[in-house]
Design an enzyme around this catalytic site. Sequence first.
Site, PDB file in Angstrom:
ATOM      1  N   LYS A 171     -22.601 116.929  34.883  1.00 31.95           N
ATOM      2  CA  LYS A 171     -22.006 118.933  35.327  1.00 31.95           C
ATOM      3  C   LYS A 171     -21.608 119.657  36.407  1.00 31.95           C
ATOM      4  O   LYS A 171     -21.917 119.899  37.259  1.00 31.95           O
ATOM      5  CB  LYS A 171     -21.109 120.101  34.031  1.00 31.95           C
ATOM      6  N   GLU A 224     -15.431 108.314  40.808  1.00 28.42           N
ATOM      7  CA  GLU A 224     -16.066 108.832  39.008  1.00 28.42           C
ATOM      8  C   GLU A 224     -15.958 108.580  37.839  1.00 28.42           C
ATOM      9  O   GLU A 224     -16.663 108.337  36.769  1.00 28.42           O
ATOM     10  CB  GLU A 224     -16.875 110.781  39.397  1.00 28.42           C
ATOM     11  N   TRP A 244     -30.789 114.507  30.940  1.00 24.35           N
ATOM     12  CA  TRP A 244     -29.912 113.904  32.165  1.00 24.35           C
ATOM     13  C   TRP A 244     -30.795 112.975  32.541  1.00 24.35           C
ATOM     14  O   TRP A 244     -31.696 114.242  33.156  1.00 24.35           O
ATOM     15  CB  TRP A 244     -29.468 114.504  33.231  1.00 24.35           C
ATOM     16  N   ARG A 288     -23.788 118.471  30.484  1.00 29.00           N
ATOM     17  CA  ARG A 288     -25.096 118.524  31.049  1.00 29.00           C
ATOM     18  C   ARG A 288     -25.432 117.573  31.884  1.00 29.00           C
ATOM     19  O   ARG A 288     -26.630 117.220  32.324  1.00 29.00           O
ATOM     20  CB  ARG A 288     -25.745 119.721  30.662  1.00 29.00           C
ATOM     21  N   GLU A 335     -10.848 113.974  47.821  1.00 26.94           N
ATOM     22  CA  GLU A 335     -11.200 114.137  46.309  1.00 26.94           C
ATOM     23  C   GLU A 335     -10.077 113.275  45.109  1.00 26.94           C
ATOM     24  O   GLU A 335     -10.910 112.724  44.380  1.00 26.94           O
ATOM     25  CB  GLU A 335      -9.969 115.146  45.940  1.00 26.94           C
ATOM     26  N   LYS A 338     -11.994 111.506  42.699  1.00 23.56           N
ATOM     27  CA  LYS A 338     -11.775 111.228  40.867  1.00 23.56           C
ATOM     28  C   LYS A 338     -11.980 110.018  40.548  1.00 23.56           C
ATOM     29  O   LYS A 338     -12.079 109.544  39.492  1.00 23.56           O
ATOM     30  CB  LYS A 338     -10.453 112.012  40.451  1.00 23.56           C
ATOM     31  N   CYS A 341     -29.163 118.330  32.671  1.00 24.53           N
ATOM     32  CA  CYS A 341     -30.150 118.605  30.777  1.00 24.53           C
ATOM     33  C   CYS A 341     -29.302 119.635  30.339  1.00 24.53           C
ATOM     34  O   CYS A 341     -29.093 120.489  30.587  1.00 24.53           O
ATOM     35  CB  CYS A 341     -31.449 118.817  30.752  1.00 24.53           C
ATOM     36  N   ASN A 394     -35.724 121.397  31.121  1.00 27.56           N
ATOM     37  CA  ASN A 394     -35.032 120.758  32.220  1.00 27.56           C
ATOM     38  C   ASN A 394     -34.785 121.457  33.761  1.00 27.56           C
ATOM     39  O   ASN A 394     -34.828 122.338  33.964  1.00 27.56           O
ATOM     40  CB  ASN A 394     -33.138 121.976  32.285  1.00 27.56           C
ATOM     41  N   GLY A 395     -36.049 120.325  34.339  1.00 26.86           N
ATOM     42  CA  GLY A 395     -35.684 120.672  35.821  1.00 26.86           C
ATOM     43  C   GLY A 395     -37.332 119.471  36.173  1.00 26.86           C
ATOM     44  O   GLY A 395     -36.287 118.113  35.347  1.00 26.86           O
ATOM     45  N   HIS A 450      -9.987 101.693  63.289  1.00 26.94           N
ATOM     46  CA  HIS A 450     -10.780 101.540  63.135  1.00 26.94           C
ATOM     47  C   HIS A 450     -11.578 100.799  62.343  1.00 26.94           C
ATOM     48  O   HIS A 450     -13.071 100.905  62.208  1.00 26.94           O
ATOM     49  CB  HIS A 450     -11.224 102.783  63.558  1.00 26.94           C
TER      50      HIS A 450
HETATM   51  C1  AGP Z   1     -16.789 116.466  40.931  1.00 29.96           C
HETATM   52  O1  AGP Z   1     -15.744 115.990  39.801  1.00 29.96           O
HETATM   53  C2  AGP Z   1     -17.672 116.705  40.694  1.00 29.96           C
HETATM   54  N1  AGP Z   1     -18.213 116.284  39.394  1.00 29.96           N
HETATM   55  C3  AGP Z   1     -19.355 117.439  41.431  1.00 29.96           C
HETATM   56  O2  AGP Z   1     -18.400 116.435  43.219  1.00 29.96           O
HETATM   57  C4  AGP Z   1     -19.051 118.612  42.071  1.00 29.96           C
HETATM   58  O3  AGP Z   1     -18.109 118.699  42.455  1.00 29.96           O
HETATM   59  C5  AGP Z   1     -20.760 118.412  42.283  1.00 29.96           C
HETATM   60  O4  AGP Z   1     -21.858 117.865  42.342  1.00 29.96           O
HETATM   61  C6  AGP Z   1     -20.550 120.189  42.858  1.00 29.96           C
HETATM   62  O5  AGP Z   1     -20.271 120.859  42.059  1.00 29.96           O
HETATM   63  P1  AGP Z   1     -20.935 121.999  42.688  1.00 29.96           P
HETATM   64  O6  AGP Z   1     -19.460 123.190  42.674  1.00 29.96           O
HETATM   65  O7  AGP Z   1     -21.119 123.016  40.938  1.00 29.96           O
HETATM   66  O8  AGP Z   1     -22.068 122.343  43.520  1.00 29.96           O
END
Ligand code: AGP
Length: 617
Positions: free
Chosen positions: A612, A497, A84, A27, A490, A494, A2, A110-111, A513
Amino acid sequence: MCGIVAYIGNRNCKDILIGGLKRLEYRGYDSAGIAIMVSKCLKKGSSPDISIEVVKEAGKIKEMEGQAKEVKVDGKCGIGHTRWATHGEPTKINAHPHRDCSGKIAVIHNGIIENFEELKSELKASGHRFISDTDTEVLPHLLEKYYDGDLLLAMQRLMGKIKGSGAIVAMSTDSPGEIVGARITSPLIAGVSRDGNFLASDMPAVLEHTRNFIVINDFETVRLTANKVEIFDKEGKLINREPFKANWSIKNAEKSGYEDFMLKEIFEQPYGVKESMRGRLTNGQLHFDELGLDSEQIKDLKKVQIIACGTSYHAALIGKQVIEKWAKIPVEVDFSSEYRYRDPLVGEGYLFVAITQSGETIDTLAAIREARSRGAKVMAITNVVGSTVARESDSVIYTHAGPEIGVCATKTFTSQIIIMYLMGLYFGKIRGGLGIEDYGKIIDELHMIPNKIQNILNRADELKEIARHTFKHKCFLFLGRIFGLPAALEGALKLKEISYIHAEGYPAGEMKHGPIALTDTRTVVVGIMPEDSVYDKILSNIQEVKARKATIFSIISEGDGSSKKYADYLFEMPRTIEELYGILSIIPLQLYSYYIAKNLGKDVDQPRNLAKSVTVE
Ligand code: AGP
C-alpha cells in the site's frame, strides 16, 4: 512497505500483535513474525527467567498465526512485523523479528539499511554471527554491540551508524519493561491507552485499542513502558508532545460485510467524495483557506507543477486539464520518481503540488525535498493526517476519504479528483478564467456527483456480467481522450494490479501510431466515450479497432444511441459535464476490474508484489 506493531502493557500481547498485523497486512504480506517477552518462574522464590519467543513464517499472516497457536507464547510485551521483501527472499529465515547472537535482543524494521554490507562485514569480523540475507539483521547485532545497560542509548548510537531509511523497534530481555523505537523516514506512530502503549506503522493497526496517537518524527527515538511514552530528539533530549485524537474509527478499517476491502471502498465513494467537498463547497460557495494562498498570490501564479505516482498521478492529469481550462494557468505533471533526476526548474510564482494518498511514498517525498531545496513552496494533497508528506509540506489539503486498506487505490482517487476540481474552480474564479455562469453550472454538477456515483454502483451487476463474459481475454486496451484519458490509464492500472492481465491505457487517437498492431480477436478494447467534445473522434477510433476484430466494451453517456452498433458490451453513465466525466467514468472501470479479478480467483486486497505504501525507491 512492511508493517510494524508493538505493545507493552497489562494485557497478553499475542492477539494484539496478530490483530494489529492483520490490519497492516496491506503494507506487505510475504512473511510475518512476532516476538514476545516471556517471563517464567522456574523455582518458587527465585527471580524469573526472561526470554524472547519468536514465531515467524513465510507467506501471509494466517500462516504465522497458525504456528503461533501451536506454541504457548504469553507475555505482555511484544513486537510484530509483516514483510514486503527488499533484501533477501520472502522465506521464514528472512522474516522479522531478527535477533542478536545471544538471542536477548529482537528487532523489527521497515525500510532499507543502505550500508548494511559494510556494517555486516565489520560485525562479522568482530565475531557476530548472521543467519539471514536481510539488511535488517545488522540492527540487533549493532544494538548488542552498543548495549551497556540502556537500550534507548544503544538505539541512539545505532542511529548514528546506519544510512538509509527505517522505522526500527527493539526489545531486550536485559530491559524487560520497555520497548524502544526509532524513525528515519519510514512512518512510526505511538498509540497511548490506559491498558498499555503501542508503536505501529499506521493507525489502523491499533485503532481498536486507542484513538490517541503521537507521531514520531524523523531522527527521533521513543521509549515505551506500560504507562509512559517518551520521545527523544536527535540529540537525545526528552521532547514533550501531546497525543492527538484520530477521527478514524475501527469501523472504517473493517470490511463491514463486504467480501473485500476493495469492494467496500468502491462503494464508499459517494460518501468519500462528499467528505472531500464538505466545508469546502457549501451552498454554492467555495472556501479554500487551507490552500494558504491569498487572491493576489493566486492571480500571480505562473505555473503549477504537480508530482505524484501511480493512481495519484492519474488524479494529477485531471488536475492539469481543469486548472488549465478553468484557471488558465499552465500545469506540468511529473512522475515523482522522475522529477528529481531531471534537473527541474522552480521559478518565482510557481506552485508545487504533491499528491499522495498515503503521504509516505518515498519517491514523492524525495521530489518534495528536491523542490524545496530549489526554493519551491510545497502543497500536499493526502489522505493521512500526520503523514511524512503532510509534515514536510508548507500547506496540506486532506482528502478525508477515510482509511483505505485495499492495496488498490479507489476511494482516495476519486477524493483526490474532487480536490483537483475544487482547486481548478477556486483558481478559475479568482483569476477570472471562468464566467459566473460556467462556475455556477460546474458547482451544480459537482453537488450531483455523489448521487451519480451511487447510480453507477447500484448497477454493479451489469459490470459483473460483462466481466463474466470477458475475463478470459489476455489483452485489454483502455482508450480515452481528454477527460477520458486519465480514466483509461487508471482503468488499465486497476486491471493490471489485481488481475495480472496485460492491460494498456492509451490516448485513443494514438492507437494508429503503434498499439493498433496489438488488436485482434483476443483483445478487449474498453472505450471511455461519453458524449463530450471529442465524442465523434473516439467513435471513429473505436470503429478502427472494431474493424480489427477486437471485442468492444464501451462506457457511454446515458441514452447515447450512436455507439451501440459498434459495441459488444455497453455501460451507460449518468450524464454530466465534460470535465466531470473524468471522475464518473472511473467508477465502472474499478468495478469491472474488480469482477474480472474475482472471476480469476485473485486476492484483490493484497495483489502479488505490491504494497500500500511504497516506502522504498
Ligand atoms: C494504486 O492502486 C497503486 N496501489 C499505486 O499505484 C499508488 O497509487 C502509488 O503507489 C502512489 O501511492 P500514494 O498515492 O500513496 O503516493
